[in-house]
Design a protein around this motif. Structure first.
Motif, PDB file in Angstrom:
ATOM      1  N   PRO A  56       0.801  -1.230   0.000  1.00  0.00           N
ATOM      2  CA  PRO A  56       0.000   0.000   0.000  1.00  0.00           C
ATOM      3  C   PRO A  56       0.833   1.278   0.000  1.00  0.00           C
ATOM      4  CG  PRO A  56      -0.143  -1.095   2.138  1.00  0.00           C
ATOM      5  CD  PRO A  56       0.524  -2.048   1.198  1.00  0.00           C
ATOM      6  N   VAL A  57       1.980   1.275   0.686  1.00  0.00           N
ATOM      7  CA  VAL A  57       2.817   2.486   0.714  1.00  0.00           C
ATOM      8  C   VAL A  57       3.364   2.789  -0.677  1.00  0.00           C
ATOM      9  CG1 VAL A  57       4.973   3.474   1.564  1.00  0.00           C
ATOM     10  CG2 VAL A  57       3.428   2.330   3.143  1.00  0.00           C
ATOM     11  N   THR A  58       3.895   1.770  -1.344  1.00  0.00           N
ATOM     12  CA  THR A  58       4.440   1.975  -2.689  1.00  0.00           C
ATOM     13  C   THR A  58       3.348   2.363  -3.673  1.00  0.00           C
ATOM     14  OG1 THR A  58       6.075   0.258  -2.184  1.00  0.00           O
ATOM     15  CG2 THR A  58       5.899   0.947  -4.472  1.00  0.00           C
ATOM     16  N   LEU A  81      -7.259   6.446  -0.620  1.00  0.00           N
ATOM     17  CA  LEU A  81      -7.904   5.160  -0.313  1.00  0.00           C
ATOM     18  C   LEU A  81      -6.860   4.078  -0.031  1.00  0.00           C
ATOM     19  CD1 LEU A  81     -10.821   4.976  -2.926  1.00  0.00           C
ATOM     20  CD2 LEU A  81     -10.994   5.501  -0.486  1.00  0.00           C
ATOM     21  N   THR A  82      -5.801   4.070  -0.822  1.00  0.00           N
ATOM     22  CA  THR A  82      -4.738   3.079  -0.623  1.00  0.00           C
ATOM     23  C   THR A  82      -4.054   3.280   0.722  1.00  0.00           C
ATOM     24  OG1 THR A  82      -4.361   3.103  -3.020  1.00  0.00           O
ATOM     25  CG2 THR A  82      -2.691   2.056  -1.658  1.00  0.00           C
ATOM     26  N   LEU A  83      -3.851   4.561   1.088  1.00  0.00           N
ATOM     27  CA  LEU A  83      -3.288   4.865   2.408  1.00  0.00           C
ATOM     28  C   LEU A  83      -4.158   4.293   3.511  1.00  0.00           C
ATOM     29  CD1 LEU A  83      -2.001   8.550   2.354  1.00  0.00           C
ATOM     30  CD2 LEU A  83      -0.700   6.503   2.895  1.00  0.00           C
ATOM     31  N   GLY A  84      -5.465   4.538   3.410  1.00  0.00           N
ATOM     32  CA  GLY A  84      -6.381   4.045   4.430  1.00  0.00           C
ATOM     33  C   GLY A  84      -6.388   2.543   4.517  1.00  0.00           C
ATOM     34  N   THR A  89      -2.753  -2.819   7.961  1.00  0.00           N
ATOM     35  CA  THR A  89      -1.577  -3.679   8.013  1.00  0.00           C
ATOM     36  C   THR A  89      -0.649  -3.157   9.109  1.00  0.00           C
ATOM     37  OG1 THR A  89      -0.357  -2.373   6.344  1.00  0.00           O
ATOM     38  CG2 THR A  89      -1.811  -4.124   5.536  1.00  0.00           C
ATOM     39  N   TYR A  90       0.653  -3.302   8.913  1.00  0.00           N
ATOM     40  CA  TYR A  90       1.621  -2.887   9.924  1.00  0.00           C
ATOM     41  C   TYR A  90       1.690  -1.360  10.027  1.00  0.00           C
ATOM     42  CZ  TYR A  90       6.017  -2.825  12.532  1.00  0.00           C
ATOM     43  OH  TYR A  90       6.977  -2.625  13.476  1.00  0.00           O
ATOM     44  N   TRP A 129      -8.492   8.906   2.778  1.00  0.00           N
ATOM     45  CA  TRP A 129      -7.870   8.106   3.845  1.00  0.00           C
ATOM     46  C   TRP A 129      -8.852   7.883   4.992  1.00  0.00           C
ATOM     47  CZ3 TRP A 129      -6.655  10.368   8.734  1.00  0.00           C
ATOM     48  CH2 TRP A 129      -5.980   9.525   9.615  1.00  0.00           C
ATOM     49  N   SER A 130      -9.602   8.930   5.354  1.00  0.00           N
ATOM     50  CA  SER A 130     -10.560   8.835   6.453  1.00  0.00           C
ATOM     51  C   SER A 130     -11.689   7.868   6.131  1.00  0.00           C
ATOM     52  CB  SER A 130     -11.141  10.219   6.775  1.00  0.00           C
ATOM     53  OG  SER A 130     -10.124  11.124   7.135  1.00  0.00           O
ATOM     54  N   VAL A 131     -12.176   7.922   4.902  1.00  0.00           N
ATOM     55  CA  VAL A 131     -13.260   7.026   4.497  1.00  0.00           C
ATOM     56  C   VAL A 131     -12.862   5.565   4.704  1.00  0.00           C
ATOM     57  CG1 VAL A 131     -14.531   6.149   2.476  1.00  0.00           C
ATOM     58  CG2 VAL A 131     -14.322   8.611   2.859  1.00  0.00           C
ATOM     59  N   MET A 132     -11.601   5.259   4.401  1.00  0.00           N
ATOM     60  CA  MET A 132     -11.132   3.880   4.518  1.00  0.00           C
ATOM     61  C   MET A 132     -10.728   3.514   5.937  1.00  0.00           C
ATOM     62  SD  MET A 132     -10.696   1.158   2.682  1.00  0.00           S
ATOM     63  CE  MET A 132     -10.589   1.719   0.975  1.00  0.00           C
TER      64      MET A 132
END
Length: 220
Positions: A56-58, A81-84, A89-90, A129-132
């Protein structure tokens, strides 16, 4: 496989991101370096959730890069969305959010973004990010383990008393103010000079550890 699959999947966004910035040859080298890195091999095999953060970070950085190149709010939304998603994960996934915030600040500082546009870009990312991520916040906060939302952040931070006492006497850590309890299990210290020493030490050792097998022994 919960560790192996996300780690190996990172090859795809890493290749696309590096090819976008530096070309195909560098992209191939970057992917080979990642999958051959001892930490990559160790953590994907250990069954930890650490390697799950790589994908997700990449991917979020790749989406942000595409948004910057194309002026696309859609890619900004995908980055958020990917950030959220990564926050399930970790905790190292926080680095994705930090990276994008620094990138927006850099673009504003270099006058590639006006401040109003920079706030809009940041707002879109944080909203997505908040939505996720907020469903997880609501779930954890409604139970008895709300400390879990920030536990790893303090546990892995250089401000944790655990790391301070590994190299300094407790009197050195409490010279300015007493230790600060965080929840039931964490204690942090405030000493800016020691902060800087630990940060410099960490940066140097991180760079050298990739080439020197005599510094890091854990997991090998």
């Amino acid at each position: 496989f919960a560790s192996v699959i996300p780690a190996v999947m990172t090859v795809v966004p890493l290749y696309l991101l590096t090819k976008e910035w530096f070309g195909r040859n560098v992209a191939v080298v970057a992917c080979v370096m990642m999958v051959a890195n001892p930490y990559f091999i160790a953590f994907e095999r250990l069954g930890y959730n650490n390697s799950q953060a790589l994908f997700p970070v990449t991917l979020c950085i790749y989406f942000f890069s595409m948004a910057a190149r194309r002026g696309s709010y859609f890619y900004l939304w995908l980055a958020g969305l990917t950030l959220g998603l990564g926050f399930y994960t970790y905790f190292a996934t926080w680095l994705g959010l930090v990276t994008l915030c620094f990138a927006i600040f850099f673009l504003w500082l270099t006058k590639n973004l006006k401040w109003k546009k920079a706030l809009l870009v940041l707002g879109i990312i944080l909203l997505a990010w908040s939505v996720m991520f907020l469903p997880r916040v609501a779930y954890v906060a409604s139970g008895d383990s709300s400390e879990g939302l920030v536990y790893k952040i303090f546990e892995t931070s250089f401000v944790n008393n655990f790391y301070g006492t590994a190299y300094y006497a407790e009197a050195d850590l409490t010279d300015r103010m007493p230790l600060i309890p965080i929840g039931e299990h964490q204690t942090i210290f405030y000493e800016p000079v020691i902060y800087s020493e630990l940060l410099v030490r960490g940066i140097v050792r991180t760079i050298i550890s990739l080439f020197n097998p005599y510094i890091i022994f854990e997991h090998f």
